[in-house]
Every structure is written in C-alpha cells, then in structure tokens.
Design an enzyme around this catalytic site. Structure first.
Site, PDB file in Angstrom:
ATOM      1  NE  ARG A  74     -20.730   4.751 -13.953  1.00 15.61           N
ATOM      2  CZ  ARG A  74     -19.535   4.243 -13.715  1.00 15.61           C
ATOM      3  NH1 ARG A  74     -18.978   4.411 -12.521  1.00 15.61           N
ATOM      4  NH2 ARG A  74     -18.881   3.579 -14.641  1.00 15.61           N
ATOM      5  N   PRO A 120     -23.153  17.671 -16.711  1.00 17.39           N
ATOM      6  CG  PRO A 120     -24.964  17.656 -18.153  1.00 17.39           C
ATOM      7  CD  PRO A 120     -23.487  17.877 -18.105  1.00 17.39           C
ATOM      8  CG  HIS A 180     -26.710   6.173 -20.616  1.00 23.81           C
ATOM      9  ND1 HIS A 180     -27.289   7.042 -21.512  1.00 23.81           N
ATOM     10  CD2 HIS A 180     -25.373   6.360 -20.739  1.00 23.81           C
ATOM     11  CE1 HIS A 180     -26.351   7.730 -22.140  1.00 23.81           C
ATOM     12  NE2 HIS A 180     -25.177   7.331 -21.695  1.00 23.81           N
ATOM     13  N   GLY A 218     -31.273  19.283 -29.961  1.00 22.09           N
ATOM     14  CA  GLY A 218     -31.607  18.087 -29.181  1.00 22.09           C
ATOM     15  C   GLY A 218     -32.864  18.282 -28.349  1.00 22.09           C
ATOM     16  CG  LEU A 262     -28.903  13.554 -17.357  1.00 21.28           C
ATOM     17  CD1 LEU A 262     -29.496  14.425 -18.455  1.00 21.28           C
ATOM     18  CD2 LEU A 262     -28.825  14.328 -16.056  1.00 21.28           C
ATOM     19  CD1 TRP A 298     -23.717  -6.492 -19.675  1.00 21.08           C
ATOM     20  CD2 TRP A 298     -22.299  -4.961 -20.500  1.00 21.08           C
ATOM     21  NE1 TRP A 298     -23.788  -6.560 -21.048  1.00 21.08           N
ATOM     22  CE2 TRP A 298     -22.929  -5.641 -21.580  1.00 21.08           C
ATOM     23  CE3 TRP A 298     -21.373  -3.972 -20.784  1.00 21.08           C
ATOM     24  CZ2 TRP A 298     -22.650  -5.334 -22.915  1.00 21.08           C
ATOM     25  CZ3 TRP A 298     -21.095  -3.659 -22.107  1.00 21.08           C
ATOM     26  CH2 TRP A 298     -21.726  -4.342 -23.160  1.00 21.08           C
ATOM     27  CE1 TYR A 313     -21.248  12.425 -25.723  1.00 17.74           C
ATOM     28  CE2 TYR A 313     -20.808  11.541 -23.537  1.00 17.74           C
ATOM     29  CZ  TYR A 313     -21.572  12.320 -24.376  1.00 17.74           C
ATOM     30  OH  TYR A 313     -22.664  12.996 -23.884  1.00 17.74           O
ATOM     31  N   GLY A 351     -33.617  17.265 -23.618  1.00 20.48           N
ATOM     32  CA  GLY A 351     -34.103  18.446 -24.335  1.00 20.48           C
ATOM     33  C   GLY A 351     -35.582  18.677 -24.203  1.00 20.48           C
ATOM     34  N   GLY A 374     -35.185  15.415 -27.766  1.00 22.29           N
ATOM     35  CA  GLY A 374     -34.621  14.254 -27.083  1.00 22.29           C
ATOM     36  C   GLY A 374     -35.025  14.174 -25.619  1.00 22.29           C
TER      37      GLY A 374
END
Length: 326
Positions: A226, A180, A196, A22, A183, A219, A153, A28, A25
């Site tokens: 969070r 984590p 996200h 990753g 992010l 939403w 997940y 990463g 990404g």
C-alpha cells in the site's frame, strides 16, 4: 523548467465562500484548518443531521440556505463519503454504492444548476483496476474492474469523473477530480469495525500491549503493498488543486512511498512499543495486491509533492491517539 503563473493562496481565498462537505470528518477537518489559515472569507460545513446529502431536497436546501443575496457559494469541496475498511465494504456493498453515487451525482449537478463557480470532487484509489500496472497512472483508470471488495465504492466515486468531464464539455462547468491514496494521521477513525488498516493496527498494538498479550492477529498474509498519504499533505494537495487546476482530468494524490502490509505491521508494532508475535489470518481477504501511484501529474499540474516522512507521520498518529484516549 516550466514557468507557472499560479495564484497566491492568501489572495485566491480572501473573497471565497466555500462549502466543505465532510468538513467535520478526518480529512475535512484538516482542509477546513488550512482554509482558515489561507484566509477564506467564509467556510460552511454542512452536518448530516441537518443536511442528509443522500437526499436531493437536502442538497437543494443547502445551496439555497448558503445563497447570499442571489449569489451562490464560490466553491464546493466534496469530501463527504460513506467509507470503511475491507470488512465494512464487504458487508455493505449496496449502501457504499448508493450513498456515494447519489451524493456525488446530485451535488455536482445541483452545484451546476445553482451556478457555483467551482466543484472539487474527491475520488478514491479504489477506482483503479485490480491489476492496474504499477505505479498506477491516471491513463490506466478504465483498463479493468476494481478490486472486488472495494468496487461498489470505487465505481460510485468514479462516476464523478465522468460527470465532471461531461458537464465541462456540455455546460462549461468548472469541476476537478482528485484520486487520493489511502490516508492516515491524527483524527482518523480508530473504530475496529469500520477503520482502515493503519488506525486499526495502531489500536490493536496499543491495546495488546496494555493487556500484556503475547500476540496480535492481522488480516491476510501481509504480502499486499500500500501507499499512504499523511492527511495534512492530502489537505494541502486538495487546496493547491482547487487554486490551480482548471481541467477535468483525473489526478492522483499520493506520497509515492510503497510498503508491504507485513512491513507496515512490524513498523507499527515498533512505533507503538508492542513486542509480541504477529500472526496472520489467511482466511481473511488481502484486498488489492499492490497499490502505488504515479504522482507526477499532481506535481506538474499544480505543484503538489507530499512532505511528511512515513514513520514521522505514524509517530504523530500514535501520539494523537494515545492523547485522545488518555
């Protein structure tokens, strides 16, 4: 005050050959950047077109291809994952479960078989029980079922913790497991179908502003909270753990900064310059009611403390997105 004999980062990495799954990404790419700055001897980033990590033979091929004169790589940092927001998780629960489970299980096992020195497993805050006491402490990880939309997940990634602990106990294999929180930052995924909450809201605000819309729709009802960790801080935490942590205990990586989705939405609107109305679609799911981590274990075990102030990180994210799409 505890005295730590932690290794010097530059010295630690100078002879290390590292695979970062990753590594191309979002997170990463920053881990790879930091490895380069630390002077890692060799950094390998397997691409999915060449190595499909959901296939056992591809993992075995990767470890064979990176074996140098009979010596495997020194470390694997496993960041590759099938990820997405609430909508993507809700629509593809089996895919999220299977792909993440088999990637983690096969990769950790084959790393042990190949005699890789160390494996860094990246879990997820979605592994925590839906109603875990706030702040989330690592000792509460097994005290309930995760929030339903993210559970497949979260549980798939959580199995790497069990695997890390059992392989250390039975084989003495050195692996660590990090959790984590959500992010955000430059290079994030801004696709409205799979992103996200922060990149999705940034994009919605900027596009609504550009069109001159009078409102945007978010939403849920805005009540959940969070915690967000700036991606550069997360990359630093992962590498500090790789250097300094040598036990299979779960460790949270977070900022300890909690914000409601309503306040987040208003802050993003302010940072992006969107001055229209925010309407809440309460037919859409809220997700987990609250999410805030106890980050004391990371500080104690490997000296990690997040540094980037939240609004500053948001501004940098918005600036990056605007530049990337100009």
């Amino acid at each position: 005050m505890t005295e730590h004999n932690w290794p010097d980062s530059q010295v630690f990495w100078q002879d290390k050959r590292v695979i970062v799954t990753g590594g191309a990404g979002f997170l990463g790419s920053f881990v790879v950047d930091k490895l380069r700055k630390r002077g890692a001897a060799e950094i390998m980033v397997p691409r999915s077109a060449e190595y499909d990590l959901t296939k056992l033979d591809a993992i075995q091929q990767l470890l064979s291809d990176t074996n140098q004169a009979g010596k495997p790589v020194d470390m694997i940092v496993h960041l590759a994952a099938r990820v997405g927001g609430i909508g993507a998780n809700r629509d593809n629960p089996a895919t999220f479960f299977y792909d993440n489970l088999v990637m983690g299980t096969h990769l950790l096992h084959e790393s042990y078989v190949a005699r890789v020195d160390k494996f860094v497993a990246i879990g997820t805050v979605c592994a925590y029980p839906k109603f875990a006491p706030i702040p989330f402490r690592e000792v509460d990880l097994w005290n309930g079922y995760p929030e339903e939309t993210n559970a497949p997940y979260g549980l798939a990634k959580k199995m790497m913790l069990v695997q890390s602990q059992t392989y250390r106990e039975q084989y003495g294999f050195d692996s660590i497991y990090l959790l984590p929180v959500n992010l955000y930052g430059p290079r994030d995924n801004f696709d409205l179908e799979t992103s996200h909450v922060i990149p999705a809201l940034i994009r919605k605000c900027l596009e609504a502003k550009e069109r001159g819309d009078g409102f945007i729709t978010a939403w849920g009802d805005g009540s959940p909270t969070r915690e967000f960790l700036y991606v550069v801080d997360a990359a630093e935490g992962i590498l500090l753990a790789a250097e300094r942590l040598n036990e299979s205990v779960p460790v949270n990586l977070g900022s300890a900064y909690e914000i409601s989705i309503k306040d987040l939405m208003e802050t993003i609107a302010q940072v992006t310059g969107f001055d229209g109305e925010i309407r809440w679609d309460v037919t859409k799911p809220n997700g987990q009611p609250r999410r805030k981590l106890d980050t004391s274990r990371a500080k104690e075990l490997f000296g990690f403390v997040a540094k980037r102030p939240f609004v500053e990180g948001l501004r940098e994210t918005v600036e990056w997105y605007e530049l990337a799409n100009s």
